[in-house]
Motif scaffolding. Structure first.
Motif, PDB file in Angstrom:
ATOM      1  N   THR A   9       0.830  -1.205   0.000  1.00 48.99           N
ATOM      2  CA  THR A   9       0.000   0.000   0.000  1.00 48.99           C
ATOM      3  C   THR A   9       0.862   1.252   0.000  1.00 48.99           C
ATOM      4  N   VAL A  10       1.935   1.240   0.767  1.00 49.10           N
ATOM      5  CA  VAL A  10       2.838   2.397   0.803  1.00 49.10           C
ATOM      6  C   VAL A  10       3.549   2.555  -0.545  1.00 49.10           C
ATOM      7  N   VAL A  11       3.952   1.451  -1.173  1.00 50.04           N
ATOM      8  CA  VAL A  11       4.592   1.506  -2.492  1.00 50.04           C
ATOM      9  C   VAL A  11       3.611   2.080  -3.521  1.00 50.04           C
ATOM     10  N   LYS A  12       2.378   1.626  -3.465  1.00 51.49           N
ATOM     11  CA  LYS A  12       1.358   2.136  -4.394  1.00 51.49           C
ATOM     12  C   LYS A  12       1.109   3.622  -4.156  1.00 51.49           C
ATOM     13  N   TRP A  13       1.047   4.024  -2.885  1.00 49.23           N
ATOM     14  CA  TRP A  13       0.865   5.434  -2.552  1.00 49.23           C
ATOM     15  C   TRP A  13       2.007   6.263  -3.141  1.00 49.23           C
ATOM     16  N   ALA A  14       3.249   5.782  -2.966  1.00 52.43           N
ATOM     17  CA  ALA A  14       4.415   6.525  -3.453  1.00 52.43           C
ATOM     18  C   ALA A  14       4.375   6.657  -4.977  1.00 52.43           C
ATOM     19  N   GLY A  15       4.003   5.599  -5.666  1.00 53.79           N
ATOM     20  CA  GLY A  15       3.898   5.663  -7.118  1.00 53.79           C
ATOM     21  C   GLY A  15       2.844   6.654  -7.567  1.00 53.79           C
ATOM     22  N   ALA A  16       1.703   6.632  -6.895  1.00 48.78           N
ATOM     23  CA  ALA A  16       0.624   7.563  -7.240  1.00 48.78           C
ATOM     24  C   ALA A  16       1.037   9.005  -6.967  1.00 48.78           C
ATOM     25  N   GLU A  17       1.738   9.228  -5.860  1.00 47.69           N
ATOM     26  CA  GLU A  17       2.227  10.577  -5.555  1.00 47.69           C
ATOM     27  C   GLU A  17       3.243  11.048  -6.596  1.00 47.69           C
ATOM     28  N   GLN A  18       4.127  10.142  -7.018  1.00 42.72           N
ATOM     29  CA  GLN A  18       5.111  10.477  -8.045  1.00 42.72           C
ATOM     30  C   GLN A  18       4.402  10.859  -9.344  1.00 42.72           C
ATOM     31  N   GLN A  19       3.415  10.077  -9.724  1.00 47.37           N
ATOM     32  CA  GLN A  19       2.681  10.365 -10.956  1.00 47.37           C
ATOM     33  C   GLN A  19       1.952  11.707 -10.855  1.00 47.37           C
ATOM     34  N   ARG A  20       1.229  11.923  -9.756  1.00 46.26           N
ATOM     35  CA  ARG A  20       0.498  13.187  -9.585  1.00 46.26           C
ATOM     36  C   ARG A  20       1.446  14.379  -9.588  1.00 46.26           C
ATOM     37  N   GLY A  21       2.548  14.255  -8.839  1.00 44.00           N
ATOM     38  CA  GLY A  21       3.501  15.358  -8.764  1.00 44.00           C
ATOM     39  C   GLY A  21       4.135  15.675 -10.103  1.00 44.00           C
ATOM     40  N   ALA A  22       4.509  14.638 -10.843  1.00 48.79           N
ATOM     41  CA  ALA A  22       5.109  14.841 -12.164  1.00 48.79           C
ATOM     42  C   ALA A  22       4.104  15.493 -13.120  1.00 48.79           C
ATOM     43  N   MET A  23       2.855  15.079 -13.020  1.00 44.59           N
ATOM     44  CA  MET A  23       1.826  15.663 -13.892  1.00 44.59           C
ATOM     45  C   MET A  23       1.573  17.130 -13.549  1.00 44.59           C
ATOM     46  N   ARG A  24       1.732  17.489 -12.286  1.00 45.18           N
ATOM     47  CA  ARG A  24       1.575  18.896 -11.900  1.00 45.18           C
ATOM     48  C   ARG A  24       2.766  19.736 -12.350  1.00 45.18           C
ATOM     49  N   LYS A  25       3.955  19.141 -12.340  1.00 41.41           N
ATOM     50  CA  LYS A  25       5.185  19.889 -12.598  1.00 41.41           C
ATOM     51  C   LYS A  25       5.590  19.949 -14.074  1.00 41.41           C
ATOM     52  N   VAL A  26       5.143  18.999 -14.884  1.00 38.52           N
ATOM     53  CA  VAL A  26       5.572  18.928 -16.279  1.00 38.52           C
ATOM     54  C   VAL A  26       5.124  20.176 -17.048  1.00 38.52           C
ATOM     55  N   PRO A  27       6.010  20.746 -17.875  1.00 48.58           N
ATOM     56  CA  PRO A  27       5.589  21.880 -18.696  1.00 48.58           C
ATOM     57  C   PRO A  27       4.578  21.410 -19.741  1.00 48.58           C
ATOM     58  N   VAL A  28       3.567  22.228 -19.976  1.00 46.81           N
ATOM     59  CA  VAL A  28       2.492  21.826 -20.884  1.00 46.81           C
ATOM     60  C   VAL A  28       2.450  22.750 -22.092  1.00 46.81           C
ATOM     61  N   ASP A  29       2.504  22.131 -23.264  1.00 47.36           N
ATOM     62  CA  ASP A  29       2.283  22.845 -24.517  1.00 47.36           C
ATOM     63  C   ASP A  29       1.002  22.280 -25.124  1.00 47.36           C
ATOM     64  N   THR A  30       1.059  21.036 -25.541  1.00 44.59           N
ATOM     65  CA  THR A  30      -0.132  20.375 -26.091  1.00 44.59           C
ATOM     66  C   THR A  30      -0.804  19.473 -25.064  1.00 44.59           C
ATOM     67  N   GLY A  31      -0.107  19.134 -23.994  1.00 41.14           N
ATOM     68  CA  GLY A  31      -0.633  18.235 -22.978  1.00 41.14           C
ATOM     69  C   GLY A  31      -0.292  16.777 -23.228  1.00 41.14           C
ATOM     70  N   ALA A  32       0.374  16.497 -24.367  1.00 37.81           N
ATOM     71  CA  ALA A  32       0.697  15.112 -24.712  1.00 37.81           C
ATOM     72  C   ALA A  32       1.682  14.498 -23.712  1.00 37.81           C
ATOM     73  N   LEU A  33       2.693  15.244 -23.316  1.00 37.87           N
ATOM     74  CA  LEU A  33       3.681  14.728 -22.369  1.00 37.87           C
ATOM     75  C   LEU A  33       3.037  14.480 -21.008  1.00 37.87           C
ATOM     76  N   LYS A  34       2.232  15.422 -20.562  1.00 33.48           N
ATOM     77  CA  LYS A  34       1.535  15.275 -19.293  1.00 33.48           C
ATOM     78  C   LYS A  34       0.645  14.026 -19.303  1.00 33.48           C
ATOM     79  N   GLY A  35      -0.072  13.833 -20.388  1.00 35.88           N
ATOM     80  CA  GLY A  35      -0.964  12.682 -20.503  1.00 35.88           C
ATOM     81  C   GLY A  35      -0.248  11.357 -20.644  1.00 35.88           C
ATOM     82  N   SER A  36       1.041  11.404 -20.947  1.00 36.66           N
ATOM     83  CA  SER A  36       1.783  10.162 -21.150  1.00 36.66           C
ATOM     84  C   SER A  36       2.430   9.631 -19.868  1.00 36.66           C
ATOM     85  N   ILE A  37       2.355  10.377 -18.781  1.00 35.78           N
ATOM     86  CA  ILE A  37       2.985   9.938 -17.530  1.00 35.78           C
ATOM     87  C   ILE A  37       2.157   8.796 -16.946  1.00 35.78           C
TER      88      ILE A  37
END
Length: 123
Positions: free
Chosen positions: A27-55
């Motif tokens: 559960t902690v491993v899953k939480w960490a993965g989800a946090e990593q994904q959410r954080g990366a999606m918040r931080k990624v620069p967005v032009d078309t949104g394709a990179l953000k959607g690919s995380i």
């Protein structure tokens, strides 16, 4: 492609088998993965949104490994930059934060051996 792996090793699993619940660790491993994904999606620069959607996040190794990575080929150039473009890191900064929190949560779990519903209080 930049991949972030959050996992436990065999020695850690042996320690847990001596009285700790392996499902709590998963559960902690899953939480960490989800946090990593959410954080990366918040931080990624967005032009078309394709990179953000690919995380993407995947759980492997029976839930003891979480992999978070972008599937777009150009993600590495955004993360590390090129000689023509400055780096815009979106995976590594989040990983530093999440990995520190991940370690703390696992240390608490090992110390107290609490069940997941109690872990919710300090996550």
């Amino acid at each position: 492609m930049t991949k972030i792996n959050i996992s436990t090793d065999a020695n850690f699993k042996k320690l847990l088998k001596k009285g700790r619940n392996l499902n709590d660790v998963k559960t902690v491993v899953k939480w960490a993965g989800a946090e990593q994904q959410r954080g990366a999606m918040r931080k990624v620069p967005v032009d078309t949104g394709a990179l953000k959607g690919s995380i993407t996040m995947e759980l492997e190794n029976s839930g003891f490994t979480s992999k978070v990575y972008p599937t777009k080929e150009y993600a590495i150039y955004v993360e590390y930059g090129t000689r023509f473009m400055d780096a815009q890191p979106f995976m590594r900064p989040v990983f530093e934060k999440v990995s520190n929190e991940f370690k703390k949560k696992l240390e608490r779990l090992m110390k107290w051996g609490v069940r997941w519903h109690h872990i919710q209080e300090f996550i």
